[in-house]
Design a protein around this motif. Structure first.
Motif, PDB file in Angstrom:
ATOM      1  N   PHE A 326      -3.512  -0.801  11.234  1.00 12.92           N
ATOM      2  CA  PHE A 326      -3.325   0.582  10.921  1.00 12.92           C
ATOM      3  C   PHE A 326      -2.558   1.015   9.700  1.00 12.92           C
ATOM      4  N   PHE A 327      -1.053   0.573   9.869  1.00 12.66           N
ATOM      5  CA  PHE A 327      -0.364   0.712   8.875  1.00 12.66           C
ATOM      6  C   PHE A 327      -0.622   0.259   7.359  1.00 12.66           C
ATOM      7  N   PHE A 328      -1.372  -1.060   7.546  1.00 11.90           N
ATOM      8  CA  PHE A 328      -1.628  -1.748   6.173  1.00 11.90           C
ATOM      9  C   PHE A 328      -2.530  -0.864   5.701  1.00 11.90           C
ATOM     10  N   TRP A 329      -3.639  -0.420   6.211  1.00 17.09           N
ATOM     11  CA  TRP A 329      -4.752   0.276   5.635  1.00 17.09           C
ATOM     12  C   TRP A 329      -4.242   1.684   5.255  1.00 17.09           C
ATOM     13  N   PHE A 330      -3.156   2.246   6.039  1.00 20.36           N
ATOM     14  CA  PHE A 330      -2.594   3.470   5.720  1.00 20.36           C
ATOM     15  C   PHE A 330      -1.943   3.352   4.354  1.00 20.36           C
ATOM     16  N   THR A 331      -1.031   2.404   4.180  1.00 20.46           N
ATOM     17  CA  THR A 331      -0.463   2.286   2.830  1.00 20.46           C
ATOM     18  C   THR A 331      -1.470   1.988   1.700  1.00 20.46           C
ATOM     19  N   GLN A 332      -2.499   1.443   2.139  1.00 19.70           N
ATOM     20  CA  GLN A 332      -3.555   1.243   0.863  1.00 19.70           C
ATOM     21  C   GLN A 332      -4.182   2.346   0.451  1.00 19.70           C
ATOM     22  N   ILE A 333      -4.718   3.000   1.649  1.00 14.71           N
ATOM     23  CA  ILE A 333      -5.848   3.983   1.433  1.00 14.71           C
ATOM     24  C   ILE A 333      -5.188   5.389   1.167  1.00 14.71           C
ATOM     25  N   ALA A 334      -4.174   5.633   2.148  1.00 13.86           N
ATOM     26  CA  ALA A 334      -3.544   7.122   2.001  1.00 13.86           C
ATOM     27  C   ALA A 334      -2.461   7.164   0.979  1.00 13.86           C
ATOM     28  N   GLY A 335      -1.668   5.744   0.861  1.00 12.36           N
ATOM     29  CA  GLY A 335      -0.412   5.661   0.084  1.00 12.36           C
ATOM     30  C   GLY A 335      -0.770   5.330  -1.288  1.00 12.36           C
ATOM     31  N   LEU A 336      -2.113   4.910  -1.547  1.00 11.48           N
ATOM     32  CA  LEU A 336      -2.317   4.215  -3.132  1.00 11.48           C
ATOM     33  C   LEU A 336      -3.998   4.888  -3.613  1.00 11.48           C
ATOM     34  N   VAL A 337      -4.873   4.684  -2.707  1.00  6.45           N
ATOM     35  CA  VAL A 337      -6.161   5.020  -3.248  1.00  6.45           C
ATOM     36  C   VAL A 337      -6.231   6.707  -3.183  1.00  6.45           C
ATOM     37  N   ILE A 338      -5.984   7.238  -2.339  1.00  9.96           N
ATOM     38  CA  ILE A 338      -6.207   8.881  -2.476  1.00  9.96           C
ATOM     39  C   ILE A 338      -5.188   9.532  -3.449  1.00  9.96           C
ATOM     40  N   PRO A 339      -4.001   8.912  -3.473  1.00  7.20           N
ATOM     41  CA  PRO A 339      -3.129   9.668  -4.366  1.00  7.20           C
ATOM     42  C   PRO A 339      -3.921   9.142  -5.966  1.00  7.20           C
ATOM     43  N   ILE A 340      -4.373   8.095  -6.275  1.00  2.16           N
ATOM     44  CA  ILE A 340      -4.857   7.808  -7.366  1.00  2.16           C
ATOM     45  C   ILE A 340      -6.102   8.793  -7.611  1.00  2.16           C
ATOM     46  N   VAL A 341      -6.712   8.859  -6.679  1.00  2.00           N
ATOM     47  CA  VAL A 341      -8.045   9.834  -6.838  1.00  2.00           C
ATOM     48  C   VAL A 341      -7.384  11.347  -7.316  1.00  2.00           C
TER      49      VAL A 341
END
Lengths: 459, 315
Positions: A326-341
């Motif tokens: 959960f934490f790993f995918w949180f950092t990748q999706i919410a922490g990186l992908v969404i901010p990039i978008v």
């Protein structure tokens, strides 16, 4: 652009000096709130000192936990000063001028707490001086001590140098301040008369420092990365760690910078100095850094994931679909992908709210990411964990650890606020000078030379 | 005077009685190895009873004299901080573990814990159940400290608290350790333990420097298997070797090319390694361990009974 009207200049200085020593209700609330957390953390620390590290959840397998994760976080955040003062300077970004002191304050506070975290983590803090009396230069810990100390001193100097002319302004203007303060200002401003020679010398000193401090800043965080990269452990034994840490740090630092100027803008009524232009530009930097960090993440996790070598497998499975997924995918999706978008769209970049939202996500992701770098790897050593006693094969931080962690973060913010209190937040002399030279637009300030637009302070 | 700190002679310097006796050198009577000094406590120390057993003693000027045994102190040479850091001269300690013989009884761990006053939740020498792949049969794996020749732990220590000695031992000076636990992170074999809380101290007094103490636990410091250097100094085997009734653990000196096991059998190290097809644990890491393993072939126990614990489960 011609010289500023002395009256307007006077007005600008008065406005910026308005925050010095002034009490804001919201700020007082924050200082008390953060102070209370710090007191709680100090109590927790005293308990830890008396009873030993057994009060934490760290055990023989997970022998480093929240404290070391936070060390990496703080060392990382401290890079923001170098980014704003050096990298932006070298790239000729003139809009950096109103941000310099804020960035240096964040750096100072972060590097102070970065130096503090290892002491919290030590089993025998009373033997700290052994590092000097018995230090061995081959250990990266010693390099880290030297680098952090150097960077701390460098940051103090970098905080102080641009402050000298401002201190002189304070010395000359705030004549109704208490005597000891005026005496201190006179002493600290070192006889600044604002003549051409002094300006030239000061600028030269700042340029030299800017060039010197950049490699120091990068080395500080690279050495922190080496603390784990110099081990043979699966997941840590990687050459990507140095750049991975440095760019993750720049990213987290930029996010913090955005959050702080967003708070200061309204809190200190600096809307004319910290404008959407700054948010937009910082958002662009954040976009570039998050995108690059995502690329580094793909390399760091993707390359071993393709091979699935025996040793790495346990860690990767844990991160991808195990306990830490959960934490790993949180950092990748919410922490990186969404901010990039979010940050990819001009519309969102120009909206302070969206930039702040993206920064919060990036910061949260960066914090959790530090934890993920440290703990899951320790839970999967080469030799499988067998016959573990209760609490040894897992890591669930205790209340004491959370209290100390929370108070370190609180102390970090508190120290920034306290650094803003005795000095103007914006470098007055540099901003006015640059506005004279290049105009408001390039510096990113708005409507500061039109007299009637200057807001009056509502107490 | 040559007396060290450990000398039991109750000399008082003002009296200066019978100095010549103190200079006597004992010749190989106190169990073979080592040089012992004659105690100076004789003429005015009448509390000692004459034992009636006479021993021959060689004086420093080459005369052989016969004296009573009660006048000879059981002297242990003083070990300085420097000696401990240097190690036992001329030695290169090595351990060989025969996995074919180990039946996982755990007596090595018990013997070790007894010797070092460790509680049952600490294990300097661990017995793990291993299975390299589902098709091959499981075996017991004994894991002491590997005392690597290229130790990742000593490299990272910021204060030289853990160090490599000339006799091959990787030791820890708990008077020096600051508790940063970098060595624990660096050790790929997970052999290092940390004293998270105050350990229970046994009722013993030790005069050797911390790195050769029998009891090494100190709050906030790291500890691990030390190859029992205090035993090696007396020419004795480590606790785990003398505790293993299966003769699975061999210990000795690579310079002598000889290793000894529980029942006293001494064999040629090089022959043992060659005949047994020895290997070192995680050789590919380049840590150059000083512990060799003989693969679990032709086992003396039933391998089917071994149950592999799920990774990461707790007691």
């Amino acid at each position: 652009m011609e010289k500023l009207n002395p009256e307007i200049r006077n007005q600008i200085e008065n406005e910026l000096l308005g925050t010095v020593g002034r009490r804001y209700r919201q700020e007082t609330f924050w200082v008390i709130f953060l102070g209370v957390i710090c007191i709680g953390g100090t109590v927790a620390w005293i308990i830890q000192l008396r009873k030993g590290l057994g009060v934490t959840a760290m055990r023989d397998y997970v022998s480093w936990g929240l404290y070391i994760s936070l060390l990496f976080f703080f060392v990382g955040v401290s890079l923001i000063g170098a980014l704003v003062s050096c990298v932006l300077r070298m790239s000729g970004a003139k809009w950096r001028y109103p941000l310099i002191r804020i960035a240096e304050a964040v750096t100072l506070s972060a590097i102070f707490f970065a130096g503090f975290m290892p002491i919290l983590d030590m089993g025998r803090p009373e033997r700290l001086y052994f590092l000097i009396t018995n230090g061995r230069i081959q250990s990266p810990i010693l390099w880290d001590v030297v680098a952090i100390a150097t960077y701390f001193i460098g940051s103090v100097i970098y905080f102080y140098l641009p402050l000298i002319p401002d201190l002189a302004i304070m010395r000359d203007k705030l004549t109704d301040a208490p005597k000891w303060r005026r005496k201190l200002w006179r002493w600290l401003s070192m006889g600044w008369e604002d003549n051409l020679l002094q300006r030239r010398l000061l600028k030269k000193a700042m340029l030299i420092l800017c060039i010197v401090i950049l490699p120091v800043a990068i080395s500080v965080h690279t050495i922190s990365a080496w603390l784990i990269a110099f081990t043979l452990r699966p997941g840590w034994n990687s050459t990507i760690m140095g750049p991975y840490f440095v760019f993750g740090a720049l990213m987290a630092g930029t996010a913090i910078m955005i959050l702080i100027i967003a708070k200061l803008r309204h809190g200190y009524r600096l809307e004319h100095y910290l404008t959407p232009k700054h948010f937009n530009n910082l958002a662009k930097i954040l976009l570039a850094l998050t995108a690059f960090y995502l690329y580094l993440n793909i390399n760091k996790y993707g390359v071993p994931a393709y091979k699935m070598a025996k040793e790495e497998r346990a860690v990767l499975e844990d991160l991808f679909y195990g306990k830490h997924a959960f934490f790993f995918w949180f950092t990748q999706i919410a922490g990186l992908v969404i901010p990039i978008v979010i940050l990819s769209f001009k519309r969102f970049r120009q909206s302070i709210k969206w930039v702040v939202a993206a920064s919060v996500m990036v910061l949260l992701g960066a914090l959790i990411n530090r934890y993920l770098i440290v703990v899951p790897n320790m839970l999967h050593p080469f030799v499988p964990i067998q016959h573990a006693q209760h609490g040894y094969a897992t890591y669930n931080p205790t209340l004491i650890e959370w209290a100390i962690t929370a108070s370190s973060l609180a102390g970090f913010v508190l120290l920034i606020i306290l650094l803003f209190k005795p000095f103007p937040v914006i470098t007055m002399w540099e901003v006015t000078e640059e506005v004279e030279k290049r105009g408001e637009k390039e510096i990113g300030v708005e409507n500061i030379i039109t007299h009637q637009n200057i807001p009056t302070h509502a107490s | 005077m040559a007396c060290g700190d450990n000398c039991t002679c109750s000399q008082n310097n003002s009296g200066n009685q019978d100095n010549s006796r103190r200079d006597f050198l004992l010749k190989g009577l106190m169990g073979g190895i080592g040089v012992a000094f004659l105690s100076g406590c004789s003429s005015n120390d009448n509390t000692k009873q004459e034992s009636g057993v006479k021993v021959n003693v060689l004086t420093h000027d080459g005369k052989l004299v016969t004296i009573d045994k009660s006048q000879v102190a059981n002297f242990k040479p003083h070990i300085s901080e420097e000696d401990v850091r240097k190690g036992i001269p001329g030695k290169k300690f090595v351990m060989v573990i025969d996995l074919a013989k180990c039946d996982g009884c755990g007596k090595c761990t018990k013997a070790c814990n007894k010797m070092h006053y460790l509680p049952s939740n600490k294990e300097w020498i661990e017995v793990l159940e291993m299975q390299d792949s589902p098709e091959v049969s499981p075996y017991y794996f004994v894991k002491p400290c590997m005392h690597c020749d290229n130790p990742p732990c000593t490299k990272v220590c910021p204060v030289d608290a853990t160090f490599k000695r000339e006799d091959g031992i990787v030791a820890i000076d708990t008077d020096r350790c600051i508790g940063c636990r970098f060595c624990m992170a660096a050790c790929p074999y997970s052999v290092r333990l940390f004293n998270w809380t105050e350990p229970v101290k046994p009722n013993i007094i030790e005069t050797t420097p911390a790195a050769e103490n029998v009891f090494q636990s100190k709050k906030g410091c790291v500890e691990k298997c030390d190859f029992c250097p205090h035993m090696a100094r007396e020419g004795k085997l480590p606790a785990c070797v003398t505790g293993c009734p299966m003769n699975a653990i061999w210990f000795g000196d690579a310079n002598e090319d000889a290793v000894t096991c529980y029942d006293g059998t001494t064999t040629k190290l090089s022959q043992l390694l060659e005949d047994g097809g020895a290997y070192r644990f995680m050789e590919e890491l380049g840590t150059e361990p000083r512990v060799y393993y003989l693969p679990p072939v032709n086992r003396t126990y039933d391998a089917k009974e071994i149950k592999i614990e799920k990774e990461g489960s707790e007691k």
